[in-house]
Design a protein around this motif. Structure first.
Motif, mmCIF file in Angstrom:
data_model
loop_
_atom_site.group_PDB
_atom_site.id
_atom_site.type_symbol
_atom_site.label_atom_id
_atom_site.label_comp_id
_atom_site.label_asym_id
_atom_site.label_seq_id
_atom_site.Cartn_x
_atom_site.Cartn_y
_atom_site.Cartn_z
ATOM 1 N N ILE A 1 9.227 5.006 5.826
ATOM 2 C CA ILE A 1 9.527 6.394 5.456
ATOM 3 C C ILE A 1 9.202 6.559 3.977
ATOM 4 C CG2 ILE A 1 11.345 8.149 5.286
ATOM 5 C CD1 ILE A 1 12.772 6.548 7.580
ATOM 6 N N LEU A 2 8.308 7.521 3.659
ATOM 7 C CA LEU A 2 7.842 7.708 2.284
ATOM 8 C C LEU A 2 8.687 8.795 1.614
ATOM 9 C CD1 LEU A 2 4.005 7.719 3.129
ATOM 10 C CD2 LEU A 2 5.486 5.753 2.633
ATOM 11 N N PHE A 3 9.188 8.506 0.429
ATOM 12 C CA PHE A 3 10.004 9.508 -0.272
ATOM 13 C C PHE A 3 9.935 9.277 -1.778
ATOM 14 C CE2 PHE A 3 13.800 7.101 -1.594
ATOM 15 C CZ PHE A 3 13.622 5.930 -0.889
ATOM 16 N N ASP A 4 10.545 10.193 -2.505
ATOM 17 C CA ASP A 4 10.590 10.087 -3.964
ATOM 18 C C ASP A 4 12.054 10.181 -4.386
ATOM 19 O OD1 ASP A 4 10.505 10.342 -6.681
ATOM 20 O OD2 ASP A 4 8.988 11.935 -6.714
ATOM 21 N N ALA A 5 12.601 9.070 -4.823
ATOM 22 C CA ALA A 5 14.037 9.027 -5.142
ATOM 23 C C ALA A 5 14.381 9.956 -6.299
ATOM 24 C CB ALA A 5 14.465 7.603 -5.468
ATOM 25 N N ASN A 6 13.373 10.369 -7.074
ATOM 26 C CA ASN A 6 13.645 11.262 -8.195
ATOM 27 C C ASN A 6 13.788 12.716 -7.759
ATOM 28 O OD1 ASN A 6 13.807 9.352 -10.241
ATOM 29 N ND2 ASN A 6 11.568 9.219 -10.364
ATOM 30 N N ALA B 1 0.835 -1.210 0.000
ATOM 31 C CA ALA B 1 0.000 0.000 0.000
ATOM 32 C C ALA B 1 0.867 1.257 0.000
ATOM 33 C CB ALA B 1 -0.937 -0.005 1.209
ATOM 34 N N ALA B 2 1.995 1.187 0.704
ATOM 35 C CA ALA B 2 2.904 2.340 0.716
ATOM 36 C C ALA B 2 3.384 2.630 -0.700
ATOM 37 C CB ALA B 2 4.091 2.058 1.640
ATOM 38 N N GLY B 3 3.616 1.565 -1.454
ATOM 39 C CA GLY B 3 4.059 1.721 -2.838
ATOM 40 C C GLY B 3 3.010 2.400 -3.718
ATOM 41 N N ARG B 4 1.736 2.344 -3.313
ATOM 42 C CA ARG B 4 0.680 2.971 -4.109
ATOM 43 C C ARG B 4 0.622 4.478 -3.902
ATOM 44 N NH1 ARG B 4 -4.446 2.078 -3.222
ATOM 45 N NH2 ARG B 4 -5.287 2.073 -5.324
ATOM 46 N N ILE B 5 0.952 4.915 -2.672
ATOM 47 C CA ILE B 5 0.798 6.353 -2.407
ATOM 48 C C ILE B 5 2.106 7.114 -2.475
ATOM 49 C CG2 ILE B 5 -1.240 5.950 -0.946
ATOM 50 C CD1 ILE B 5 0.713 6.877 1.412
ATOM 51 N N SER B 6 3.225 6.399 -2.536
ATOM 52 C CA SER B 6 4.514 7.084 -2.562
ATOM 53 C C SER B 6 5.409 6.386 -3.585
ATOM 54 C CB SER B 6 5.151 7.009 -1.161
ATOM 55 O OG SER B 6 6.454 7.558 -1.187
ATOM 56 N N PRO B 7 6.154 7.148 -4.377
ATOM 57 C CA PRO B 7 7.023 6.515 -5.375
ATOM 58 C C PRO B 7 7.999 5.530 -4.727
ATOM 59 C CG PRO B 7 6.931 8.881 -5.713
ATOM 60 C CD PRO B 7 6.231 8.618 -4.413
ATOM 61 N N ASP B 8 8.493 5.865 -3.537
ATOM 62 C CA ASP B 8 9.444 4.997 -2.850
ATOM 63 C C ASP B 8 9.133 4.987 -1.360
ATOM 64 O OD1 ASP B 8 11.564 4.443 -5.058
ATOM 65 O OD2 ASP B 8 11.257 6.615 -5.121
ATOM 66 N N TYR B 9 9.524 3.920 -0.709
ATOM 67 C CA TYR B 9 9.436 3.906 0.755
ATOM 68 C C TYR B 9 10.602 3.110 1.297
ATOM 69 C CZ TYR B 9 7.452 -0.808 0.320
ATOM 70 O OH TYR B 9 7.243 -2.126 0.022
ATOM 71 N N TYR B 10 10.920 3.427 2.524
ATOM 72 C CA TYR B 10 12.067 2.796 3.164
ATOM 73 C C TYR B 10 11.565 2.197 4.468
ATOM 74 C CZ TYR B 10 16.850 2.460 4.994
ATOM 75 O OH TYR B 10 18.031 2.007 5.498
ATOM 76 N N CYS B 11 11.614 0.845 4.555
ATOM 77 C CA CYS B 11 11.069 0.149 5.727
ATOM 78 C C CYS B 11 12.146 -0.001 6.788
ATOM 79 C CB CYS B 11 10.559 -1.224 5.313
ATOM 80 S SG CYS B 11 10.080 -2.232 6.730
ATOM 81 N N MET B 12 11.943 0.615 7.935
ATOM 82 C CA MET B 12 12.900 0.510 9.026
ATOM 83 C C MET B 12 12.524 -0.655 9.925
ATOM 84 S SD MET B 12 14.993 2.704 8.275
ATOM 85 C CE MET B 12 15.990 2.313 9.710
ATOM 86 N N ASP B 13 13.418 -0.979 10.843
ATOM 87 C CA ASP B 13 13.218 -2.123 11.733
ATOM 88 C C ASP B 13 14.049 -1.893 12.981
ATOM 89 O OD1 ASP B 13 12.766 -4.840 12.645
ATOM 90 O OD2 ASP B 13 14.759 -5.325 11.866
ATOM 91 N N GLY B 14 13.408 -1.448 14.035
ATOM 92 C CA GLY B 14 14.123 -1.247 15.298
ATOM 93 C C GLY B 14 13.260 -1.755 16.438
ATOM 94 N N THR B 15 13.855 -1.999 17.578
ATOM 95 C CA THR B 15 13.039 -2.405 18.719
ATOM 96 C C THR B 15 13.267 -1.476 19.888
ATOM 97 O OG1 THR B 15 14.608 -3.814 19.881
ATOM 98 C CG2 THR B 15 13.386 -4.821 18.063
ATOM 99 N N ILE B 16 12.254 -1.400 20.724
ATOM 100 C CA ILE B 16 12.336 -0.561 21.917
ATOM 101 C C ILE B 16 11.623 -1.268 23.070
ATOM 102 C CG2 ILE B 16 12.424 1.655 20.691
ATOM 103 C CD1 ILE B 16 9.386 1.865 21.200
#
Lengths: 493, 493
Positions: A390-395, A337-352
């Motif tokens: 994180i939603l972004f546009d690499a272009n 779904a993130a790919g539908r609304i944003s040209p690129d996304y970056y999936c993070m993975d951390g724990t707290i």
């Protein structure tokens, strides 16, 4: 090991010939046309064509690849399905990729002992499919479970939405057979409760291909629960939602799944999957109960009470299996779904630590302003395992760099509150600098010493996961004053 | 390292003086009168006076002991409460015992995160006592829990009657602080779900003091269940009883405890504790359910059905908490009861796949004839963790040797059916030869390489747990034709 910029043709031919002498036709790829599909894994921003790709079909051939590489001093990058998200399978320019794709046999299922013995290239979901005839399944369920392999799961210690109750890969694997860089086979772990000697099974699981090549895995199977229901609870702010997670756990309940999504995520997926999510809520929680029908009814009742007391603004309980699947469909499709609304996304993975959920969510919200990028938060709330998207546009010039800096800042915040830089995606090459933030020198030395104990020539997936003192020093010198953790400089596509 | 027969007075004085220069008065014992209490652990048949005993009271003093021993090349044997059953804390004639007895502070309890941070000398039960005010407890409950320390539990990866459901020490410890032989402090593990890098916490737990000295432990606390009931089921033969265990597990039930005792054990304890055991049954099973009252009622009902279908000849369910404690009292007092009917007993510890329970019990019965000694079987049936108690009289010539041979034969049978030579008591010095039976050379090499990665000078509890190639070769040469695993030759009291 410093990589050259170019591999001489003679070197490639020398290594390929040595491999072809030991492997069947079609098991050694050296033409860039053939090796192109192996140039990246799920962290597709980073690409590197390998010198050679090998596709062994049995343990003997795995040992042959190791023999040749050891004798000719060639680094090896093991690879499962290539779905990893931290670049653990990123090739090395003068190295060999060892793909386990053809080691895809289910050796046996023992419904009495509740175990399955499988080769590393068997897909995660394929194990559950074959175990289904006995009413059993393999519990860890990463999002990529249709495609990812058990060998890759072992390398990354993969989790999934049910790991709060059922554990990570390390809790569900009993034994591995490993081909060592010395060309020997060792077995780590056992089907019994505990193995004497050092617990090398646990150290192998999550070792990202740096200690040996897994050739066979014995997994634990668990009975399919007779019933399951899921609660969808809405909250008017993320802090209340975060505290509700803590309340459920504090009540002594261990839900089969305890997932949280913020409004950005809910609004992102709802038009895509029509899961029936409350898109006005600041956050929604999905809390699952499984077990016998009576157990499920009682746990749903108790969770409902706790969530209401914790300030839920609305609560819905799945009444049919179809509705349960619908509620989960939104969570499971968050990445596409993130790919539908944003040209690129970056999936993070951390724990707290769970108690810091609300604090970290607030921090990420502030970072959206700092870095000028939106972030959708979906996470395994019960485990405190965050997956900010994180939603972004690499272009757009600079957006990729800002996304990376944003991600690094999230990880630094995770460490600051007592968490870690990865929950289930591994370190790979993506987070190797963050390891310098997470650990002291003496701790990194301990990792390196254990790595060397298994791999004296340092040929197995070198330069991944464990940073050298030199890297940490360089990294500290260059970047510590920026207050964020930048990513390694590597060839980008 | 080959030990001398005698330590020169000058050497003792040199080491003692160096230690006294760094430690407070009373923290360095060198007079045999003072060191005598440390000459053995729970495997009291083996004794050795150490050269020196140290009693540090904080982490700095632990580092001081390590510094002195490293500089003067003195081997170190760490020691908790000395309740270990495999001789892991057996001193070395020219070595220093590092007792953690004075590191006994409970640093903090966090009822929100459900963790406790404690020093290694804190007793297992003391953690639950302080956590009780929050309705929490520390789950692993070895028989020795009144006396044994968390540091010793970490060293041996201790279990208990509830570890089927709640796990071993490795599943209940989140983090350890470790003083290394190099004199540095490292932290392994984290309070978060998963730690990046290699899982060195798991390799440290159960490492029997060979990798470092633990100076602080963060444990997981769990909520006290609201209710618990236990079923006592009788069986007319051990094979039916063994199969009933498998049936319970096969039904998808994970009891809070699933213990089995044979007739010898039941008759041994009944006159002592009056637990109300069926002394006519060939075997009795204790199956506990815990959770909410509704969950307990449902699980007791389901377990009753399964046990009846599996051929139980009688079933009793505890109706009050007092009755539940009474049912357990027999199991928990099995070891002292053995001491009442036999001058000596030897407690074994092996694991087997659950499906082989009946086969192994039959094998042990046959060995009673072979070795001319009685054996009482009590065990964690759900885990397949056997604790045969071999009864003998050390004053009868040859009985001790036969008891050892009997024990070794049981372990060899465990390995033969796919099990292991220890479930929860560790290898120590007791089972070091059995390691040669359990593992291949390449596997023992992997253990040694990891040991060396942590302890280059090889000073931490040397000659325990991991046999040298020389030992295995000697052992193989001398004993392989006997078909049983003899025990190491060491000074006996």
């Amino acid at each position: 090991m410093s990589a050259p910029l170019h591999v001489p043709h003679e070197r490639r031919e020398q290594v390929a010939a040595a491999l072809r002498a030991r492997l069947p036709i079609g098991a050694v790829l050296s033409d860039p046309e053939d090796t192109r599909p192996y140039e990246c894994d799920g962290l597709a921003a980073y690409r590197q064509l390998p010198m050679i790709v090998t596709l062994p079909t049995n343990e003997e051939q795995v040992l042959a690849v190791l023999d040749v590489c050891r004798e000719l001093n060639v680094p090896i990058v093991p690879r499962g399905a290539g779905t990893g998200l931290s670049g653990g399978a990123l090739p090395i320019i003068d190295g060999v990729v060892l793909s386990t794709a053809r080691l895809n046999r289910i050796v046996r299922v023992d419904d009495y002992a509740r175990t399955a013995v499988v080769q590393p290239g068997v897909r995660n979901l394929a194990i559950s499919e074959v175990a289904a005839q006995y009413g059993l399944y393999y519990a860890p369920d990463p999002s990529s479970q249709i495609a990812c392999t058990i060998g890759g799961n072992v390398a990354e210690n993969s989790g999934g939405v049910h790991c709060l109750k059922y554990g990570l890969t390390v809790h569900n694997v009993l034994r591995v057979r490993v081909a060592t860089i010395e060309g020997e086979i060792i077995e780590l772990g056992s089907e019994a409760l505990d193995a004497p000697g050092l617990d090398l099974l646990a150290v192998f699981i999550g070792s990202e291909g740096m200690l040996g090549i897994v050739t066979e895995v014995t997994v634990k199977l668990v009975p399919k629960p007779a019933a399951a229901q899921v609660i969808m609870a809405s909250f008017n702010d993320v802090v209340t939602g975060g505290n509700a997670v803590a309340s459920v756990i504090a009540a002594g309940i261990i839900p089969a799944g305890l997932e949280m999504m913020d409004r950005t995520s809910a609004r992102m997926v709802e038009p895509f999957v029509h899961a029936g999510y409350d898109t006005d809520a600041a956050a929604i929680l999905l809390c699952e109960a499984d077990g016998t029908p009576l157990e499920v009814a009682e746990e749903i009742e108790r969770m409902t009470q706790v969530l209401e007391a914790a300030g839920a603004s609305a609560i819905a309980v799945s009444q049919t299996e179809a509705e349960r699947m619908k509620f989960w469909s939104g969570r499971k499709n968050a990445f596409p779904a993130a790919g539908r609304i944003s040209p690129d996304y970056y999936c993070m993975d951390g724990t707290i630590p769970r108690k810091n959920l609300a604090q970290v969510l607030t921090g990420i919200e502030q970072m959206e302003t700092t870095y000028g990028l939106r972030c959708a938060n979906v996470f395994h709330a019960g485990d405190g395992n965050l997956h900010p998207l994180i939603l972004f546009d690499a272009n757009q010039p600079g957006e990729f760099e800002r996304a990376e800096a944003f991600g690094a800042a999230i990880l630094a915040l995770c460490v600051e509150v007592g968490g870690t830089i990865t929950g289930e995606h591994g370190v790979g090459m993506e987070k190797i600098n963050s390891m310098c933030v997470q650990f002291e020198r003496a701790e990194l030395d301990a990792f390196s010493a254990v790595k060397r104990a298994f791999d004296v020539p340092m040929l197995l997936n070198p330069d991944k996961a464990i940073p050298t003192p030199h890297r940490c020093a360089e990294f500290g010198k260059l970047h510590v004053h920026h207050g964020a953790v930048p990513f390694p400089e590597l060839p980008r596509f």
